[in-house]
Design an enzyme around this catalytic site. Sequence first.
Site, PDB file in Angstrom:
ATOM      1  N   LYS A 273       0.876  -1.245   0.164  1.00 17.82           N
ATOM      2  CA  LYS A 273      -0.052  -0.076  -0.062  1.00 17.82           C
ATOM      3  C   LYS A 273       0.847   1.209  -0.099  1.00 17.82           C
ATOM      4  CE  LYS A 273      -4.264  -1.464   2.099  1.00 17.82           C
ATOM      5  NZ  LYS A 273      -4.923  -1.219   0.742  1.00 17.82           N
ATOM      6  N   ARG A 346     -11.048 -10.299  -0.771  1.00 15.52           N
ATOM      7  CA  ARG A 346     -12.096 -10.927  -1.478  1.00 15.52           C
ATOM      8  C   ARG A 346     -11.700 -12.511  -1.768  1.00 15.52           C
ATOM      9  NH1 ARG A 346     -11.687  -6.794  -6.271  1.00 15.52           N
ATOM     10  NH2 ARG A 346     -11.477  -5.467  -4.528  1.00 15.52           N
TER      11      ARG A 346
HETATM   12  N1  BES Z   1      -8.402  -3.156   3.066  1.00 18.06           N
HETATM   13  C1  BES Z   1      -8.529  -2.733   1.738  1.00 18.06           C
HETATM   14  C2  BES Z   1      -9.860  -1.748   1.537  1.00 18.06           C
HETATM   15  C3  BES Z   1      -9.553  -0.297   2.267  1.00 18.06           C
HETATM   16  C4  BES Z   1      -8.659   0.711   1.658  1.00 18.06           C
HETATM   17  C5  BES Z   1     -10.456  -0.268   3.163  1.00 18.06           C
HETATM   18  C6  BES Z   1      -8.535   1.785   2.373  1.00 18.06           C
HETATM   19  C7  BES Z   1     -10.179   1.055   3.614  1.00 18.06           C
HETATM   20  C8  BES Z   1      -9.462   2.036   3.573  1.00 18.06           C
HETATM   21  C9  BES Z   1      -8.605  -3.741   0.451  1.00 18.06           C
HETATM   22  O1  BES Z   1      -7.994  -5.069   0.929  1.00 18.06           O
HETATM   23  C10 BES Z   1      -7.973  -3.052  -0.562  1.00 18.06           C
HETATM   24  O2  BES Z   1      -6.781  -3.105  -0.535  1.00 18.06           O
HETATM   25  N2  BES Z   1      -8.460  -3.084  -1.644  1.00 18.06           N
HETATM   26  C11 BES Z   1      -8.048  -2.664  -2.690  1.00 18.06           C
HETATM   27  C12 BES Z   1      -8.627  -3.307  -4.023  1.00 18.06           C
HETATM   28  C13 BES Z   1      -7.937  -3.054  -5.377  1.00 18.06           C
HETATM   29  C14 BES Z   1      -6.332  -3.552  -5.276  1.00 18.06           C
HETATM   30  C15 BES Z   1      -8.713  -3.767  -6.338  1.00 18.06           C
HETATM   31  C16 BES Z   1      -8.384  -1.118  -2.848  1.00 18.06           C
HETATM   32  O3  BES Z   1      -9.529  -0.724  -2.550  1.00 18.06           O
HETATM   33  O4  BES Z   1      -7.481  -0.325  -3.453  1.00 18.06           O
HETATM   34 ZN    ZN Z   2      -5.847  -5.105   0.534  1.00 18.00          ZN
END
Ligand code: BES
Ligand code: ZN
Length: 492
Positions: A273, A346
């Site tokens: 991230k 997911r």
């Molecule tokens: N846990 C995150 C989603 C999230 C991000 C919740 C920021 C709250 C704040 C999830 O696992 C994630 O990282 N999702 C990605 C998906 C993408 C790679 C398709 C996202 O939302 O960027």
């Molecule tokens: Zn994630």
Amino acid sequence: MVAGTVTQGTLDSYRTGMLVVFTYEDADSAEYKQVAGLLKDELAELKKAKEFEGKKLQAAMLRTPQLPFRKLLLVGLGKQKEADLETLRRAAGTAVKIVREFSKEFVVPFKGAAKKGLAEATQALAEGILLGDYRFLRYKTQGLDEIKTLKSFTFLVEKKEMVNPAQSGLARGAILAEAVNYTRDLVNTPAADMGPAHLEAEARKLAKKHGLKLTIFQEAELKKRKMGAIVAVGKSSAVRPRMIILEYKRPGAKHLVFCGKGVCYDSGGYNLKQKMLEWMKDDMGGAAALLGMLDALASLKAKAHVTVVIGAVENLISGEAYKTGDVVRAMNGKTIEVANTDAEGRIVLADCLSYASTLKPDTLIDIATLTGAAMSALGPNAAAVLSPNDNLAESIIAAGDTSGDRAWRIPMWDDYKEDIKSDIADVKNLGFSFYAGVTAGAVFLQEFVSKPEDWAHIDIGAAVQEERERPYIPKGATGWGVRSLTKFVEEC
Ligand code: BES
Ligand code: ZN
Ligand code: ZN
């Protein structure tokens, strides 16, 4: 938590440190009229000076040493027609944060005969008070003496026949608030103290408290059951992945199964991230909401049959971690190309939903901090609800509307299914680019549900946390889902 009680009496003779009176902008409430009568012209003067006119969440405090209540806090509810239960919750949350600076206890009077809606009103007020008073102090060692804490509050009802409805509303509100605050504690606790093993321990405590049936699939069991998806995500951490299954069963009820994303920390994995890493202890917010919901349902002795399936993992980077490009196989046999290691929720839920489907539930709902896209779409004020079933989506949203957890529907048309097709596996865990991120998550999950027509997905990626303080929602974990899902189950 602060203790609430219901007492019969009248406010003109009741001794308290603080009387809290709610009133409207376009009409004076009965309680406001009564205190106005006990005072000289003070309230009329406040109104004239526009210092207190009953506007929504407007507040004013007066010292009233000549009266049995020493201080009076007035809180506005806005226009009478527009004032609903959420207005009461917010007004109570506003009140409690003022009261606790000045008094250890307070009284809210209810005048008149037992009106329809008294139980709902006392419930909403109790929720607003107890949720608004929440503070996460687990790690504070300094300055605790200066923090002013409330001890108790009293709903003072004028007539005898008001006692029972007021009491039942208060009891319900207290149970729900306690459950929400428990969920908030779980989410606010840093990942170091709320990893998969801690989540398991919490489930164990909850099972013991309410006599729930608890099953844990440790890693070996996950492998034996061919749950290659959750295992792939979870192998990055020294704390091994596990599936936590809790069951609350009263005979004769429909079987509702809930799956919760329990990613105790989400670094993104090799798709590390770039932002919001400091938020990612909240990635088990779906799991935490379900634990809170079970706590509430059991305390309310709900006539329900509910199974909760939690995929508890950490998404880290290590020599063992899964990699972009890997193909993993979920329990239902479908293969998943890992297009992005940060779309791990997911993948974990693929096995949770596959397993949940084997339980042949009447309704299957998953709740997850699945996407940052939910944040772009709705912001923290609402969760996203997706389902091929209109009635199911609408009942979740309706349960949220009355209980204070706002939700909004996002479509999941079949067209989006194209976007998750993989060149080398059955599906990939990413849609087309980052378009329609919330929907892409949902259509992916649908691949692992046996009967999509009985299934709904709730994305709390945004609703799980609040950066700004709201009247009864402090900064940090919101506890979204506990009140709405409890209500949803009760109405099934
Ligand atoms: N846990 C995150 C989603 C999230 C991000 C919740 C920021 C709250 C704040 C999830 O696992 C994630 O990282 N999702 C990605 C998906 C993408 C790679 C398709 C996202 O939302 O960027
Ligand atoms: Zn994630
Ligand atoms: Zn995540």
